[in-house]
Scaffold this motif. Sequence first.
Motif, PDB file in Angstrom:
ATOM      1  N   LEU A  48       0.819  -1.207   0.000  1.00  0.00           N
ATOM      2  CA  LEU A  48       0.000   0.000   0.000  1.00  0.00           C
ATOM      3  C   LEU A  48       0.858   1.264   0.000  1.00  0.00           C
ATOM      4  O   LEU A  48       0.551   2.237  -0.706  1.00  0.00           O
ATOM      5  N   MET A  49       1.931   1.273   0.766  1.00  0.00           N
ATOM      6  CA  MET A  49       2.790   2.454   0.785  1.00  0.00           C
ATOM      7  C   MET A  49       3.591   2.586  -0.513  1.00  0.00           C
ATOM      8  O   MET A  49       3.900   3.696  -0.946  1.00  0.00           O
ATOM      9  N   ALA A  50       3.929   1.463  -1.145  1.00  0.00           N
ATOM     10  CA  ALA A  50       4.580   1.527  -2.464  1.00  0.00           C
ATOM     11  C   ALA A  50       3.629   2.116  -3.494  1.00  0.00           C
ATOM     12  O   ALA A  50       4.021   2.940  -4.327  1.00  0.00           O
ATOM     13  N   VAL A  51       2.369   1.697  -3.442  1.00  0.00           N
ATOM     14  CA  VAL A  51       1.349   2.214  -4.353  1.00  0.00           C
ATOM     15  C   VAL A  51       1.136   3.717  -4.135  1.00  0.00           C
ATOM     16  O   VAL A  51       0.956   4.482  -5.088  1.00  0.00           O
ATOM     17  N   LYS A  52       1.146   4.137  -2.880  1.00  0.00           N
ATOM     18  CA  LYS A  52       0.975   5.557  -2.590  1.00  0.00           C
ATOM     19  C   LYS A  52       2.167   6.373  -3.092  1.00  0.00           C
ATOM     20  O   LYS A  52       2.015   7.528  -3.516  1.00  0.00           O
ATOM     21  N   THR A  53       3.351   5.768  -3.076  1.00  0.00           N
ATOM     22  CA  THR A  53       4.554   6.444  -3.557  1.00  0.00           C
ATOM     23  C   THR A  53       4.554   6.559  -5.069  1.00  0.00           C
ATOM     24  O   THR A  53       4.932   7.581  -5.629  1.00  0.00           O
ATOM     25  N   LYS A  54       4.111   5.512  -5.745  1.00  0.00           N
ATOM     26  CA  LYS A  54       4.185   5.450  -7.200  1.00  0.00           C
ATOM     27  C   LYS A  54       2.933   4.744  -7.726  1.00  0.00           C
ATOM     28  O   LYS A  54       2.611   3.635  -7.276  1.00  0.00           O
ATOM     29  N   PRO A  55       2.212   5.322  -8.691  1.00  0.00           N
ATOM     30  CA  PRO A  55       0.993   4.671  -9.181  1.00  0.00           C
ATOM     31  C   PRO A  55       1.263   3.517 -10.135  1.00  0.00           C
ATOM     32  O   PRO A  55       0.335   2.999 -10.754  1.00  0.00           O
ATOM     33  N   PHE A  56       2.515   3.113 -10.277  1.00  0.00           N
ATOM     34  CA  PHE A  56       2.889   1.978 -11.112  1.00  0.00           C
ATOM     35  C   PHE A  56       3.807   1.079 -10.297  1.00  0.00           C
ATOM     36  O   PHE A  56       4.905   1.474  -9.912  1.00  0.00           O
ATOM     37  N   VAL A  57       3.342  -0.149 -10.008  1.00  0.00           N
ATOM     38  CA  VAL A  57       4.071  -1.103  -9.167  1.00  0.00           C
ATOM     39  C   VAL A  57       4.152  -2.429  -9.902  1.00  0.00           C
ATOM     40  O   VAL A  57       3.196  -2.841 -10.581  1.00  0.00           O
ATOM     41  N   LEU A  58       5.285  -3.103  -9.787  1.00  0.00           N
ATOM     42  CA  LEU A  58       5.459  -4.443 -10.349  1.00  0.00           C
ATOM     43  C   LEU A  58       5.555  -5.457  -9.219  1.00  0.00           C
ATOM     44  O   LEU A  58       6.284  -5.242  -8.247  1.00  0.00           O
ATOM     45  N   LEU A  59       4.820  -6.568  -9.359  1.00  0.00           N
ATOM     46  CA  LEU A  59       4.912  -7.697  -8.436  1.00  0.00           C
ATOM     47  C   LEU A  59       5.615  -8.828  -9.155  1.00  0.00           C
ATOM     48  O   LEU A  59       5.146  -9.314 -10.190  1.00  0.00           O
ATOM     49  N   SER A  60       6.764  -9.246  -8.626  1.00  0.00           N
ATOM     50  CA  SER A  60       7.511 -10.324  -9.259  1.00  0.00           C
ATOM     51  C   SER A  60       7.432 -11.577  -8.392  1.00  0.00           C
ATOM     52  O   SER A  60       7.128 -11.519  -7.203  1.00  0.00           O
ATOM     53  N   GLY A  61       7.746 -12.696  -8.991  1.00  0.00           N
ATOM     54  CA  GLY A  61       7.710 -13.971  -8.275  1.00  0.00           C
ATOM     55  C   GLY A  61       7.333 -15.089  -9.222  1.00  0.00           C
ATOM     56  O   GLY A  61       6.826 -14.843 -10.325  1.00  0.00           O
ATOM     57  N   VAL A  62       7.581 -16.317  -8.797  1.00  0.00           N
ATOM     58  CA  VAL A  62       7.271 -17.455  -9.659  1.00  0.00           C
ATOM     59  C   VAL A  62       5.766 -17.537  -9.869  1.00  0.00           C
ATOM     60  O   VAL A  62       4.970 -17.028  -9.078  1.00  0.00           O
ATOM     61  N   SER A  63       5.378 -18.183 -10.950  1.00  0.00           N
ATOM     62  CA  SER A  63       3.960 -18.308 -11.292  1.00  0.00           C
ATOM     63  C   SER A  63       3.211 -19.069 -10.199  1.00  0.00           C
ATOM     64  O   SER A  63       3.709 -20.051  -9.651  1.00  0.00           O
ATOM     65  N   GLY A  64       2.018 -18.586  -9.873  1.00  0.00           N
ATOM     66  CA  GLY A  64       1.188 -19.279  -8.906  1.00  0.00           C
ATOM     67  C   GLY A  64       1.370 -18.850  -7.471  1.00  0.00           C
ATOM     68  O   GLY A  64       0.864 -19.512  -6.555  1.00  0.00           O
ATOM     69  N   THR A  65       2.070 -17.736  -7.218  1.00  0.00           N
ATOM     70  CA  THR A  65       2.283 -17.287  -5.842  1.00  0.00           C
ATOM     71  C   THR A  65       1.257 -16.251  -5.398  1.00  0.00           C
ATOM     72  O   THR A  65       1.398 -15.661  -4.319  1.00  0.00           O
ATOM     73  N   GLY A  66       0.251 -15.986  -6.210  1.00  0.00           N
ATOM     74  CA  GLY A  66      -0.848 -15.122  -5.773  1.00  0.00           C
ATOM     75  C   GLY A  66      -0.660 -13.648  -6.045  1.00  0.00           C
ATOM     76  O   GLY A  66      -1.183 -12.804  -5.319  1.00  0.00           O
ATOM     77  N   LYS A  67       0.063 -13.313  -7.121  1.00  0.00           N
ATOM     78  CA  LYS A  67       0.322 -11.897  -7.412  1.00  0.00           C
ATOM     79  C   LYS A  67      -0.964 -11.178  -7.854  1.00  0.00           C
ATOM     80  O   LYS A  67      -1.306 -10.127  -7.311  1.00  0.00           O
ATOM     81  N   SER A  68      -1.664 -11.728  -8.831  1.00  0.00           N
ATOM     82  CA  SER A  68      -2.903 -11.079  -9.278  1.00  0.00           C
ATOM     83  C   SER A  68      -3.986 -11.178  -8.202  1.00  0.00           C
ATOM     84  O   SER A  68      -4.837 -10.283  -8.081  1.00  0.00           O
ATOM     85  N   TRP A  69      -3.962 -12.245  -7.416  1.00  0.00           N
ATOM     86  CA  TRP A  69      -4.897 -12.383  -6.284  1.00  0.00           C
ATOM     87  C   TRP A  69      -4.715 -11.209  -5.327  1.00  0.00           C
ATOM     88  O   TRP A  69      -5.684 -10.655  -4.812  1.00  0.00           O
TER      89      TRP A  69
END
Length: 562
Positions: A204-225
Motif C-alpha cells: 500500500l505504501m509503495a502504491v501511494k509512492t508510485k501509481p505503477f508497481v510491479l509484483l515479481s515472483g514465480v507463477s502461482g504465488t498469488g500476485k494477481s490475487w
Amino acid sequence: MKRARVYDVRNGDTDYRNLLSDNRDFIFWNEDILKDTRSGEVVFFVNREQREVLYTVATSVLRTGARSRRSWLKEFEYKGSIYGAKEGDEFRMYKVRQAATIPTGWKWTHPLRRNNIAELSISETADNTARLTRLHDLKQLFPKGPAPEVLEMCNLHVEGVNLTVNEQKIEMKLVGPPRSKKAVKGLENGKTGLTFSHPYRQLLMAVKTKPFVLLSGVSGTGKSWLVRKLAYITCADAALRNTKHPGNFEMVRVRPDWHEPNELLGYLVTQGGIFRYQCTGLLRFIVRACRYPHIPFFACLDEMNLARIEHYFSDFLSILETARWEGDMMAYDAFISSHDVFLYSQEDPGFWAKLGIEGDTNLQAYFLERGIVMPANLIVIGTINMDETTHTISQRVLDRTMVIEIQGVDMKHGATSPAETWKYPDTYEAATALITGRLSGSEAYNNNAKAVDRITDELTRLSKILEDSPFALSYRVREDVILYCAYNEALAANGLMPGNWLNICLDEAICMKILTRIAGDDADCGGIIERLQTATMQYPACQRKLSRIQQQLRKTGLTSFW
C-alpha cells in the motif's frame, strides 16, 4: 493552498458591526470561534442579514479584549479605533480582499451547521459533497475579482460553461466530487488509516509512492490475487461493490504480440471516410475512475513482461513523468487530448456510449475541456515472471516503478481451510490511507528533516558504489525512497511503530528501487555486489537478496535481481 473556511454570520450577531473597521478594510474575529487560524488562511464572512459577503485573509495581528477603565465597556483598541469585545478573549484581524453584495433570494444549498463554520478546502473530516456545493454557492456571489480564483483553487474539478456536447449547450458543475465521509466507512468508525503492522502495508505504501508497481515472483504465488484483494479492501463506495468483483478492479491479460499502446488505450478506425474509435476495457476503466476520484482504482496487467513493456506501455511511462501538483491534487497529462476527444465525439456518434458515459454530460464536458487524463486515483500493478518466455525489465521501466518480490510459499496455507471467499470489509482504512496525505519531497523534508537527512546520507553512500556504472542512481530514486519512508512514518498516528521503523523502510526501499537495477556478468557487477553487501549489513532483506544474486553469478556467470 492554505486552509479556507466560510463563516455564516447569523441574524442578530452584533459582533459583525462591532468588529468591522470603519473603512471596511479589515474585520476582527474571536479566536475561540474561528479556532486554530493561522496567518494567510482564507475566511469568507457571509452576512445575509446585511446582504454582504467578505473575502478575507487572516493576519498575524491579535488583540485581547479588556474592560475599559474609562467606560467600563469590554473593548480593545487598534490604530486609534475602539472595537467591542469579550473580556479576556483574543481577536484576530482579517484583511478584506474583496466584498460583494448578496442578491435577494440567495441562500445556501446546504445550510451550515450550528457552529456557523464549514471547510472550503479539502480535509479528511469535511463532507466534500456539501463543500463543493458551498463553493458553487459562493461563486455566484463573486462573478469576478480575486475571490473566484481562490474558490477555484479549493475546487479540485473543472467548471466549463457553455460547452457544446452532441450539439447541445450545457453547463458542467462539480465533476466527480471527492471523497465524502459517507463514502469511506473507516472515517465513520473513527479510524483514519493503517497501522505499521498491517499485512499489506508495504504494498500500500509503495502504491501511494508510485501509481505503477510491479509484483515479481514465480507463477502461482498469488500476485494477481493480491491486486484483487487490494481492490476489495479499498472499495469504499457502495455503488462499486458488485457481487462478482469490485468496480474499482480491472484485469488486463497481456498478450505476447502487443507492441503498440493501442492495445491498452484503443485506436481510431476509418471506414469509407467515416471515423470510429475502437475503445478498450482499460480505457472505459480509466473513464470510470474519473467518476469516483475518492476511490483507488486498480488495473492489474497480468503477465506484463510477456511483451516488451517499454513498447506497448510507452504512453503510460511518458505520462507518469508529467506528474505535478495542481492545488492539492496530483495531476497528469491526457492519454487522449481534448482536441482528439472533440474530434471523436463529433465524428463518432457512439463515442460517449463506448466510454460508458452516454448520459453523463458533466464528464463529457470535463473530457472536452481537459482530454481523457490519467486520474490521480488510478493505480497500475503489473505481475511479472522471469522465464524463457518473458522479456527482461529495462532500466527505463524500473526507474518509473516500485518492485515488490513475492517470496515464500506456505504449502499448508489453504490446503485444509476453505478457499478464499471474497468479501467487502466493514471499514476502509486502506482507501483512506491511499487517498489522503499525499506529499511532495519538500513537504516530507519539512515534516522530518532528521529522517530525510538520514535517508539521503544512506543513498549517498550507495550512490558512490554505483557511480560510473549502468546502475547509477537518479533524483527520481531519491524522491521515491524519501516519500516511501515518509508515508510509512505517517502511520505512527494510527498505532505503535517499531523503534527501527526507518531501517525497515530503508531495507524495503533499497530492494525495491536499487537492487532491482543490478544485472550482468562478473565484470559488470561482481565488485559492485560485494561492496553493496558490505554497505547494507544493517538491512536483512538486502543481505538475503544480494546473497542470492551473488550465488547466481558464481553458478552461471550472469546474474540479476530476478
